[in-house]
Scaffold this motif. Structure first.
Motif, PDB file in Angstrom:
ATOM      1  N   SER A  70     -72.716   6.294 124.990  1.00 23.67           N
ATOM      2  CA  SER A  70     -74.018   5.637 125.125  1.00 23.67           C
ATOM      3  C   SER A  70     -75.109   6.622 125.533  1.00 23.67           C
ATOM      4  N   GLY A  71     -74.787   7.912 125.525  1.00 24.15           N
ATOM      5  CA  GLY A  71     -75.796   8.931 125.828  1.00 24.15           C
ATOM      6  C   GLY A  71     -76.002   9.203 127.296  1.00 24.15           C
ATOM      7  N   ARG A  81     -80.166   2.485 115.502  1.00 21.96           N
ATOM      8  CA  ARG A  81     -80.630   1.347 116.316  1.00 21.96           C
ATOM      9  C   ARG A  81     -79.540   0.279 116.447  1.00 21.96           C
ATOM     10  N   THR A  82     -78.562   0.300 115.562  1.00 17.20           N
ATOM     11  CA  THR A  82     -77.451  -0.667 115.659  1.00 17.20           C
ATOM     12  C   THR A  82     -76.298  -0.132 116.499  1.00 17.20           C
ATOM     13  N   GLY A  83     -76.387   1.129 116.913  1.00 16.91           N
ATOM     14  CA  GLY A  83     -75.315   1.731 117.697  1.00 16.91           C
ATOM     15  C   GLY A  83     -75.593   1.664 119.187  1.00 16.91           C
ATOM     16  N   THR A  84     -74.814   2.438 119.947  1.00 17.36           N
ATOM     17  CA  THR A  84     -74.918   2.393 121.413  1.00 17.36           C
ATOM     18  C   THR A  84     -75.407   3.700 122.022  1.00 17.36           C
ATOM     19  N   ASP A  85     -75.473   4.783 121.241  1.00 15.60           N
ATOM     20  CA  ASP A  85     -75.827   6.086 121.801  1.00 15.60           C
ATOM     21  C   ASP A  85     -77.338   6.254 121.782  1.00 15.60           C
ATOM     22  N   GLU A  86     -77.962   6.007 122.925  1.00 15.67           N
ATOM     23  CA  GLU A  86     -79.421   6.091 123.000  1.00 15.67           C
ATOM     24  C   GLU A  86     -79.917   7.524 122.861  1.00 15.67           C
ATOM     25  N   LEU A  87     -79.134   8.495 123.282  1.00 19.03           N
ATOM     26  CA  LEU A  87     -79.583   9.882 123.183  1.00 19.03           C
ATOM     27  C   LEU A  87     -79.628  10.343 121.737  1.00 19.03           C
ATOM     28  N   VAL A  88     -78.617   9.982 120.935  1.00 19.99           N
ATOM     29  CA  VAL A  88     -78.640  10.335 119.518  1.00 19.99           C
ATOM     30  C   VAL A  88     -79.808   9.645 118.816  1.00 19.99           C
ATOM     31  N   LEU A  89     -80.085   8.394 119.196  1.00 17.06           N
ATOM     32  CA  LEU A  89     -81.240   7.690 118.637  1.00 17.06           C
ATOM     33  C   LEU A  89     -82.534   8.384 119.046  1.00 17.06           C
ATOM     34  N   ALA A  90     -82.608   8.807 120.314  1.00 14.36           N
ATOM     35  CA  ALA A  90     -83.810   9.510 120.776  1.00 14.36           C
ATOM     36  C   ALA A  90     -84.030  10.785 119.978  1.00 14.36           C
ATOM     37  N   GLN A  91     -82.963  11.503 119.664  1.00 12.64           N
ATOM     38  CA  GLN A  91     -83.082  12.728 118.879  1.00 12.64           C
ATOM     39  C   GLN A  91     -83.570  12.424 117.469  1.00 12.64           C
ATOM     40  N   ALA A  92     -83.074  11.354 116.879  1.00  8.94           N
ATOM     41  CA  ALA A  92     -83.516  10.974 115.531  1.00  8.94           C
ATOM     42  C   ALA A  92     -84.977  10.539 115.540  1.00  8.94           C
ATOM     43  N   GLU A 139     -91.402   7.046 121.988  1.00  4.30           N
ATOM     44  CA  GLU A 139     -90.219   6.205 122.150  1.00  4.30           C
ATOM     45  C   GLU A 139     -88.966   7.057 122.344  1.00  4.30           C
ATOM     46  N   GLY A 140     -88.867   8.121 121.554  1.00  2.34           N
ATOM     47  CA  GLY A 140     -87.712   9.000 121.687  1.00  2.34           C
ATOM     48  C   GLY A 140     -87.637   9.629 123.069  1.00  2.34           C
ATOM     49  N   ARG A 141     -88.785  10.051 123.587  1.00  2.00           N
ATOM     50  CA  ARG A 141     -88.764  10.685 124.897  1.00  2.00           C
ATOM     51  C   ARG A 141     -88.472   9.658 126.011  1.00  2.00           C
ATOM     52  N   LEU A 142     -88.896   8.449 125.813  1.00  2.00           N
ATOM     53  CA  LEU A 142     -88.582   7.411 126.786  1.00  2.00           C
ATOM     54  C   LEU A 142     -87.070   7.146 126.822  1.00  2.00           C
ATOM     55  N   LEU A 143     -86.463   7.037 125.631  1.00  3.26           N
ATOM     56  CA  LEU A 143     -85.011   6.843 125.589  1.00  3.26           C
ATOM     57  C   LEU A 143     -84.285   8.051 126.178  1.00  3.26           C
ATOM     58  N   ALA A 144     -84.769   9.243 125.881  1.00  9.45           N
ATOM     59  CA  ALA A 144     -84.129  10.442 126.416  1.00  9.45           C
ATOM     60  C   ALA A 144     -84.234  10.488 127.934  1.00  9.45           C
ATOM     61  N   ALA A 145     -85.369  10.001 128.454  1.00 12.73           N
ATOM     62  CA  ALA A 145     -85.515  10.001 129.914  1.00 12.73           C
ATOM     63  C   ALA A 145     -84.474   9.107 130.570  1.00 12.73           C
ATOM     64  N   ARG A 146     -84.145   8.016 129.925  1.00 13.02           N
ATOM     65  CA  ARG A 146     -83.090   7.144 130.463  1.00 13.02           C
ATOM     66  C   ARG A 146     -81.743   7.870 130.519  1.00 13.02           C
ATOM     67  N   CYS A 147     -81.551   8.787 129.584  1.00 11.56           N
ATOM     68  CA  CYS A 147     -80.282   9.526 129.541  1.00 11.56           C
ATOM     69  C   CYS A 147     -80.356  10.840 130.309  1.00 11.56           C
ATOM     70  N   ASN A 148     -81.524  11.112 130.921  1.00 13.64           N
ATOM     71  CA  ASN A 148     -81.710  12.351 131.687  1.00 13.64           C
ATOM     72  C   ASN A 148     -81.525  13.576 130.798  1.00 13.64           C
ATOM     73  N   ALA A 149     -82.065  13.495 129.585  1.00 11.76           N
ATOM     74  CA  ALA A 149     -81.973  14.617 128.654  1.00 11.76           C
ATOM     75  C   ALA A 149     -83.174  14.574 127.728  1.00 11.76           C
TER      76      ALA A 149
END
Length: 948
Positions: A650-651, A820-831, A853-863
């Motif tokens: 899940s990132g 967007r249908t998966g669970t890995d938010e970090l991979v989605l943030a990278q895309a 949006e990508g940076r917001l998701l990445a912030a949740r994953c601390n990356a």
């Protein structure tokens, strides 16, 4: 010279005074041997003598425990004579039972003639030999009481009894009767009762009744260092160090101190150059000399029995093991009293130093030790003691064990196996020494040992099982043993795989009787062939034959092996694997997966590879809790490793790093099969974070060449670290080496050990665009066949990176849609970030929104939402904004209105406005117009990703 006994002496004086004043009393003196209890009793006797009381004394003797009324006769003989004298000189002194000195009338009959004396009341020696030891005629008890009343009315009476614990039962009954009737008489009874000296249960009530009546309790303890120094300096002119040494050697025991000082004076130790060293040597020599002199053969036998029984040396068992009659046993205990503490529940040496001395002397006199330990084992077994206590005795036997000894060891191994399998294995190894090397019994025991060793030493377990199986007489028996082998063992060693195949062939096709065995053997055979590409089509076909459903435990084990084969080879779709794996998860109890070679090691990774982690977190939680309760550290490590993989799916890289470290530290480096998952998890985290510290911990471990999972993890990690160090060519070489080995083994799938995306990006970086595109196209094709969002989204983004242009944008849009249908938010943030960057010139507004949006998701994953390629990126620096301000800023940058944000976060609109005002002030922007760019600028683009 009584030192530090002021309180005890004062209590003795008060007791004597109270009796002179007409109030009966009982003084109970207890303490360890040598503490001065007899000296206190003698001082009390002197006080009573000085007061004019009639003082009568006697001492219990171990040798007279079976002589009825022995102590009573010695103690009361003087009372009888005094009564006769008083009767002759003053015949009318006492007319009735009520004429006592205090005027109180005891409610008991009183003898009316001088002939009624203890000598007349007590039966002569040898009479009533068949009577119970503690039975006393009521007429005797009344006569004793009457005589004591009559005598104490004329003159105070003090009865002094030393070593009451050795009194015969009849005498003890008489004293208990008198103690309960002291009120109104000028009688003092003072008795020494050794601390803890109450081994017989039938005497416990009498002893308790006696001591409970005590009005004065004297408990002389060890002397303090100051008191010891006072006694030492009274005899020798020495310094404080010498006195402190005396206190240390004797523990403040007065008797031992006096004895040590006598020896010191006799040898003039205080005049030596190093008197303290001489004192130590003198004390040790004196102990051993006294032991050698005083340890009679019975005492030595008891000491040997105590040492043999250890913590189970309760007095009753010691007597039975020593095979001494009660009289000789009590004599032996008395001889051992200076060195052993005898309690109700246990006999033990008073200190480790004394125990060593006792053992040294006893060993010189001991013989037939093996027989002693054999008898101790049977004795402990017969009394229901723990099986491990029985087995510990048998481990000390050097000669051949009888059949019952081997049986006891196997019973003990079965009892301790769930808690301490290492101990169980030690018992079984000892049992093996006395079995016929060529016999079936030895083969069975060897197989049993191997099954125990599976929990902590798979290498030894495999060796012992493979030695045992050919010697077992029956095919089914051989199959049952082989079926216990872990799956990893079948795949690690060719000889094990051959053994499994041979036994499987002997067993033949499944039948009602051996169907489950056949399935387990098949699971091991197919696991051994996981790296054989030629077997993968048959594995897929066999999985189809089994059809739907989870079936028995044996069938579930086979299914998970077959699912691993089709997942690694890419011969199934993610949805199919997820469905079958979920059925297995629902049927497999989490608390049953308590060994590292169980389904626990294989089922969770399949679900994660298929992008179906639902329900896995709670299942792993139950498995981990069960492992902790059982103390199964290896299983805890496996569970932690899989929890780390779950977090990564899940990132959540920071918590994944922490949990992976926990798994790595829990795992035992000496057990290869227990290290595989923890090493793979930590290596995967280190690779994604480009963390040199974690990478070093993984790469410094010796690699297991036979395990392809470890090989792939190490090569991919080496590639990441080479790139981190600016060596892209070396990084590419590591990846391609990994790919060749995986392809040779038929592991074409993208789910578990995906190497093509990294290789494609490295080729692209080095200018080999054709090679990069070829690998990326191949990865996309396999990812579409597999169908899991994470792998497909990554493959689309990698191909977009190496392709570029309008096709690259289309591929990125598809990647975002899939992810967007998966669970890995970090991979989605990278895309999202990659798509936003590609649209920077074509659609600036959409570009900023996607990047925000990508940076917001990445912030949740601390990356940071950078590409998962050669260039790592760092975590955002958000120290200026609070977490609440950061979330509001991110939503606002995406174009959400204040009311939308309030509804989303379930806070008031006013709260949103206040947080946005703070964000504008901290970021230095005027309003929403500059917010998206400011949020984007806050995350630098070229710093390495680090862990928590």
């Amino acid at each position: 010279m009584l030192v530090e006994r002021e309180a005890e002496l004062a209590a003795s004086s008060r007791a004597v005074d109270s009796v002179l004043a007409g109030s009966g009393a009982l003084v109970h003196i207890e303490g360890t041997p040598g503490s001065g209890r007899s000296a206190l009793l003698e001082r009390l006797r002197g006080l009573a003598d000085d007061s004019g009381a009639l003082v009568l004394s006697a001492s219990g003797a171990a040798s007279e425990r079976t002589f009825r009324f022995g102590l009573a006769r010695r103690l009361l003989r003087g009372l009888s004579e005094a009564a006769r004298v008083e009767a002759a000189t003053r015949p009318s002194t006492i007319d009735t039972a009520g004429d006592s000195a205090t005027g109180d009338a005891p409610d008991v009959p009183v003898a009316s003639s001088t002939a009624d004396t203890p000598r007349d009341a007590l039966p002569p020696a040898g009479e009533d030999a068949d009577s119970q030891a503690g039975t006393v005629p009521i007429s005797v008890l009344h006569s004793l009481h009457a005589l004591l009343v009559r005598t104490s009315a004329v003159r105070p009476v003090v009865l002094v009894v030393d070593d009451l614990h050795f009194a015969d039962d009849a005498s003890l009954r008489c004293l208990v009767h008198l103690v309960a009737r002291l009120r109104g008489m000028r009688v003092l009874i003072a008795a020494v009762l050794g601390a803890g000296r109450e081994p017989e249960r039938d005497r416990a009530a009498l002893m308790h009744e006696f001591t409970a009546a005590a009005g004065h309790r004297l408990r002389p303890g060890p002397l303090s260092a100051a008191a010891t120094g006072e006694l030492v300096r009274a005899r020798l002119d020495v310094d404080a160090e010498f006195a402190a040494c005396c206190h240390e050697l004797t523990g403040g025991n007065p008797r031992d101190l006096v004895r040590l000082l006598d020896q010191a004076v006799a040898h003039a130790v205080h005049t030596e150059p190093d008197p303290v060293a001489w004192l130590h040597e003198l004390a040790g020599d004196d102990r051993r000399r006294r032991l050698a002199k005083e340890l009679t053969a019975p005492a030595a036998l008891v000491a040997r029995s105590v040492v043999a029984l250890g913590e189970h040396a309760d007095p009753a068992l010691v007597q039975q093991l020593s095979e001494l009659d009660p009289v000789r046993y009590d004599d032996a205990l008395r001889a051992l009293e200076p060195w052993f503490e005898v309690r109700v529940d246990r006999i033990a040496a008073i200190s480790p130093e004394v125990a060593d001395d006792v053992l040294a002397v006893v060993d010189e006199q001991a013989d037939a030790e093996d027989d002693l330990h054999l008898r101790a084992a049977e004795l402990l077994h017969g009394h229901g003691r723990p099986p491990e206590a029985v087995a510990d005795q048998l481990l000390l036997v050097n000669s051949a064990l009888p059949d019952r000894g081997v049986l006891r060891l196997r019973e003990a191994a079965a009892a301790v196996r769930p808690r301490v399998p290492e101990t169980a294995a030690r018992y079984l190894r000892r049992a093996l020494l006395d079995l016929d090397p060529a016999g079936a019994d030895r083969a069975r025991l060897l197989a049993e040992l191997g099954s125990v060793e599976l929990a902590f030493d798979v290498g030894s377990a495999v060796r012992h099982i493979t030695q045992a199986v050919p010697r077992l007489p029956g095919v089914r028996e051989r199959a049952e043993v082989v079926a216990q082998l872990p799956l990893t063992a079948a795949g690690a060693l060719p000889q094990v795989a051959e053994l499994v195949q041979r036994v499987q062939g002997e067993l033949g096709p499944p039948s009602d009787a051996d169907g489950q065995l056949a399935l387990r053997l098949e699971a091991r055979t197919r696991y051994a062939a996981l790296e054989d590409a030629a077997t993968h089509p048959a594995a897929a076909a066999r999985l189809g034959e089994l059809g739907a459903g989870a079936g028995s435990a044996a069938e579930r084990e086979l299914r998970v092996v077959l699912l691993s084969a089709v997942t690694l080879s890419g011969r199934a779709r993610a949805a199919e694997v997820a469905g079958m794996a979920r059925e297995l998860l629902e049927q497999e109890p989490a608390n049953a997966s308590t060994a590292v070679h169980s389904m626990l090691a294989y089922l969770p990774p399949l679900l994660l590879a298929a992008g179906a982690p639902e329900g896995l977190e709670s299942w792993l939680g139950l498995a981990g809790e069960n492992a902790r309760q059982r103390g199964a550290t290896g299983t805890e490590a496996v569970v932690a490793a899989e929890r780390s993989l779950l977090l990564m799916s899940s990132g959540q890289l920071a918590p994944a790093r922490s949990v992976a470290l926990t798994a790595f530290e829990l795992a035992d480096p000496a057990r290869n099969e227990a290290m595989v998952l923890p090493v793979c998890a930590l290596g995967t985290v280190a690779r994604r974070l480009r963390d040199p510290e974690l990478a070093d911990r993984v790469l410094q471990l010796p690699g297991a060449a036979h395990d392809l999972r470890l090989f792939a993890t190490r090569r991919l990690l080496q590639s990441a670290m080479a790139l981190q160090n600016g060596q892209p060519q070396s990084a590419l070489a590591h990846v391609l080496d990994c790919g060749r080995r995986l392809e040779q083994s038929g592991w074409h799938g993208t789910a578990m050990y995906s190497w093509r995306p990294t290789a494609a990006l490295l080729h692209h970086r080095l200018g080999a665009r054709h090679a990069a595109a070829g690998l990326a196209e191949q990865e996309l094709e396999r990812a579409r066949q597999w169908g899991a969002p994470a792998q497909l989204g990554l493959a689309l983004r990698v191909l977009a990176t190496v392709t570029g242009g309008s096709r690259g944008v289309r591929l990125l849009r598809e990647s975002v849609q899939v992810l967007r249908t998966g669970t890995d938010e970090l991979v989605l943030a990278q895309a999202l970030t990659a798509l936003g960057s590609a649209l920077a010139d074509r659609a600036p507004a959409e570009s900023e929104a996607l990047i925000a949006e990508g940076r917001l998701l990445a912030a949740r994953c601390n990356a940071a939402p950078a590409e998962d390629g050669p260039e790592p990126h760092s975590a955002p620096n958000t120290a200026e904004l609070t977490r609440a301000e950061e979330v509001v800023a991110g939503l606002a940058a995406l174009g959400h209105t204040n009311q939308d944000i309030a509804d989303e976060l379930r806070i008031s609109r006013r709260a949103v406005e206040k947080r946005l005002s703070a964000v504008y002030r901290k970021l230095g922007v005027d309003g929403r117009a500059g917010l998206a760019a400011a949020v984007r600028r806050r995350i630098p683009a070229e710093r390495p990703v680090r862990g928590a």
